[in-house]
Design a protein around this motif. Sequence first.
Motif, PDB file in Angstrom:
ATOM      1  N   THR A  36       0.865  -1.181   0.000  1.00  0.00           N
ATOM      2  CA  THR A  36       0.000   0.000   0.000  1.00  0.00           C
ATOM      3  C   THR A  36       0.904   1.235   0.000  1.00  0.00           C
ATOM      4  O   THR A  36       2.090   1.143   0.322  1.00  0.00           O
ATOM      5  CB  THR A  36      -0.918   0.020   1.239  1.00  0.00           C
ATOM      6  OG1 THR A  36      -0.118   0.024   2.413  1.00  0.00           O
ATOM      7  CG2 THR A  36      -1.870  -1.171   1.248  1.00  0.00           C
ATOM      8  N   PRO A  37       0.370   2.411  -0.349  1.00  0.00           N
ATOM      9  CA  PRO A  37       1.214   3.610  -0.390  1.00  0.00           C
ATOM     10  C   PRO A  37       1.971   3.836   0.917  1.00  0.00           C
ATOM     11  O   PRO A  37       1.438   3.628   2.013  1.00  0.00           O
ATOM     12  CB  PRO A  37       0.207   4.728  -0.651  1.00  0.00           C
ATOM     13  CG  PRO A  37      -0.868   4.055  -1.435  1.00  0.00           C
ATOM     14  CD  PRO A  37      -1.000   2.688  -0.802  1.00  0.00           C
ATOM     15  N   VAL A  38       3.227   4.258   0.770  1.00  0.00           N
ATOM     16  CA  VAL A  38       4.101   4.482   1.915  1.00  0.00           C
ATOM     17  C   VAL A  38       5.012   5.667   1.613  1.00  0.00           C
ATOM     18  O   VAL A  38       5.378   5.905   0.463  1.00  0.00           O
ATOM     19  CB  VAL A  38       4.927   3.212   2.238  1.00  0.00           C
ATOM     20  CG1 VAL A  38       5.870   2.845   1.096  1.00  0.00           C
ATOM     21  CG2 VAL A  38       5.675   3.352   3.545  1.00  0.00           C
ATOM     22  N   GLY A  39       5.334   6.411   2.651  1.00  0.00           N
ATOM     23  CA  GLY A  39       6.286   7.506   2.531  1.00  0.00           C
ATOM     24  C   GLY A  39       7.247   7.454   3.700  1.00  0.00           C
ATOM     25  O   GLY A  39       6.857   7.104   4.807  1.00  0.00           O
ATOM     26  N   VAL A  40       8.505   7.792   3.460  1.00  0.00           N
ATOM     27  CA  VAL A  40       9.515   7.763   4.512  1.00  0.00           C
ATOM     28  C   VAL A  40      10.397   8.990   4.385  1.00  0.00           C
ATOM     29  O   VAL A  40      10.640   9.484   3.281  1.00  0.00           O
ATOM     30  CB  VAL A  40      10.340   6.451   4.450  1.00  0.00           C
ATOM     31  CG1 VAL A  40      11.196   6.383   3.202  1.00  0.00           C
ATOM     32  CG2 VAL A  40      11.195   6.263   5.685  1.00  0.00           C
ATOM     33  N   VAL A  91       9.513  15.372   9.655  1.00  0.00           N
ATOM     34  CA  VAL A  91       9.717  14.124   8.904  1.00  0.00           C
ATOM     35  C   VAL A  91       8.388  13.459   8.589  1.00  0.00           C
ATOM     36  O   VAL A  91       8.244  12.823   7.537  1.00  0.00           O
ATOM     37  CB  VAL A  91      10.693  13.142   9.603  1.00  0.00           C
ATOM     38  CG1 VAL A  91      12.091  13.730   9.684  1.00  0.00           C
ATOM     39  CG2 VAL A  91      10.192  12.680  10.952  1.00  0.00           C
ATOM     40  N   LEU A  92       7.404  13.602   9.452  1.00  0.00           N
ATOM     41  CA  LEU A  92       6.084  13.041   9.159  1.00  0.00           C
ATOM     42  C   LEU A  92       5.408  13.814   8.027  1.00  0.00           C
ATOM     43  O   LEU A  92       4.759  13.219   7.166  1.00  0.00           O
ATOM     44  CB  LEU A  92       5.213  13.034  10.413  1.00  0.00           C
ATOM     45  CG  LEU A  92       5.669  12.043  11.485  1.00  0.00           C
ATOM     46  CD1 LEU A  92       4.820  12.172  12.738  1.00  0.00           C
ATOM     47  CD2 LEU A  92       5.639  10.611  10.958  1.00  0.00           C
ATOM     48  N   LYS A  93       5.561  15.130   8.022  1.00  0.00           N
ATOM     49  CA  LYS A  93       4.976  15.922   6.938  1.00  0.00           C
ATOM     50  C   LYS A  93       5.624  15.558   5.600  1.00  0.00           C
ATOM     51  O   LYS A  93       4.936  15.427   4.582  1.00  0.00           O
ATOM     52  CB  LYS A  93       5.123  17.416   7.230  1.00  0.00           C
ATOM     53  CG  LYS A  93       4.205  17.875   8.345  1.00  0.00           C
ATOM     54  CD  LYS A  93       4.329  19.358   8.592  1.00  0.00           C
ATOM     55  CE  LYS A  93       3.421  19.778   9.736  1.00  0.00           C
ATOM     56  NZ  LYS A  93       2.951  21.155   9.605  1.00  0.00           N
ATOM     57  N   GLU A  94       6.925  15.393   5.596  1.00  0.00           N
ATOM     58  CA  GLU A  94       7.610  14.970   4.366  1.00  0.00           C
ATOM     59  C   GLU A  94       7.105  13.597   3.918  1.00  0.00           C
ATOM     60  O   GLU A  94       6.911  13.360   2.725  1.00  0.00           O
ATOM     61  CB  GLU A  94       9.126  14.917   4.599  1.00  0.00           C
ATOM     62  CG  GLU A  94       9.782  16.267   4.621  1.00  0.00           C
ATOM     63  CD  GLU A  94       9.987  16.831   3.227  1.00  0.00           C
ATOM     64  OE1 GLU A  94      10.329  16.078   2.297  1.00  0.00           O
ATOM     65  OE2 GLU A  94       9.784  18.043   3.078  1.00  0.00           O
ATOM     66  N   SER A  95       6.878  12.697   4.873  1.00  0.00           N
ATOM     67  CA  SER A  95       6.355  11.366   4.542  1.00  0.00           C
ATOM     68  C   SER A  95       4.955  11.459   3.952  1.00  0.00           C
ATOM     69  O   SER A  95       4.618  10.728   3.014  1.00  0.00           O
ATOM     70  CB  SER A  95       6.340  10.485   5.795  1.00  0.00           C
ATOM     71  OG  SER A  95       7.648  10.300   6.279  1.00  0.00           O
TER      72      SER A  95
END
Length: 195
Positions: free
Chosen positions: A102-106, A137-141
Motif C-alpha cells: 500500500t502507499p508508503v512515505g519515509v 519528517v512526518l509531513k515529508e512522509s
Amino acid sequence: MIVRWAVAGPVTADLAFTALEREKAARFRFGADRLAYLAAHALVRECAAELLGVPASGLVLGQRCPDCRKDDHGRPFIEGHDGVHVSLSHTRGFVAAAASRTPVGVDIEGVGSAVPDEVLAPAERAAGPLLRLHRWVLKESLIKVGATRLDELASVDLSVVTGEGGFAWRGWDLRTEAVAGEAAVLGVAGEPRRT
C-alpha cells in the motif's frame, strides 16, 4: 511494510544502478551526499526485494512525475512490480527506505536540521527543535504518499505528535522515532491496516 534506515556509506551490493541514477549521483557537489544518494537507492531495492522475496540485484528503480510524466524526477517505483509502493530518503550521513503493498512515505533527517516556521501549523510553532523535527519528517512522509503537498504544509496540523510513537492523521498511520543513537529522526506514513 518493510522500513529500514542506515548510516550512509559506500554501496557494497552488486546492484544495477540506472544511467540516470549514476548521472544524478554525480551531480552532488560533496562525496558524502553522493554516498547518501546511492545508499538510499540501494536500501530501497533491498526493502522491495525483501517484500517480494527476490534478489535486490535484479530490481530496477525508476521515477515518474505524475504531473509532467518525465522520468527524471517524481515518485519512485520498482519497474515491473506495479503492486509495490516504495519510498526513500537521504540526508548527509543517513538514509531510509520503505516498501509496501500500500502507499508508503519515509523521511529521515539528522538531529539539528532546522525546521522553518513556514512549514508548521500555528499550533506547532512553539515546539522545541526536536519535536519540530519529528513533525517535519512526518509531513515529508505525507507528501511522499500524496496525502498533502509542500505548499499545504502549514495547514497540516500534527500537534498531536508529541515525540516518538505512532499517530494517525486523516486516515494515515504515522510513526516517528529517533534512530542512530538519537542522531537522526525517522518518519513513516502509510495507509492504516484494514481489518
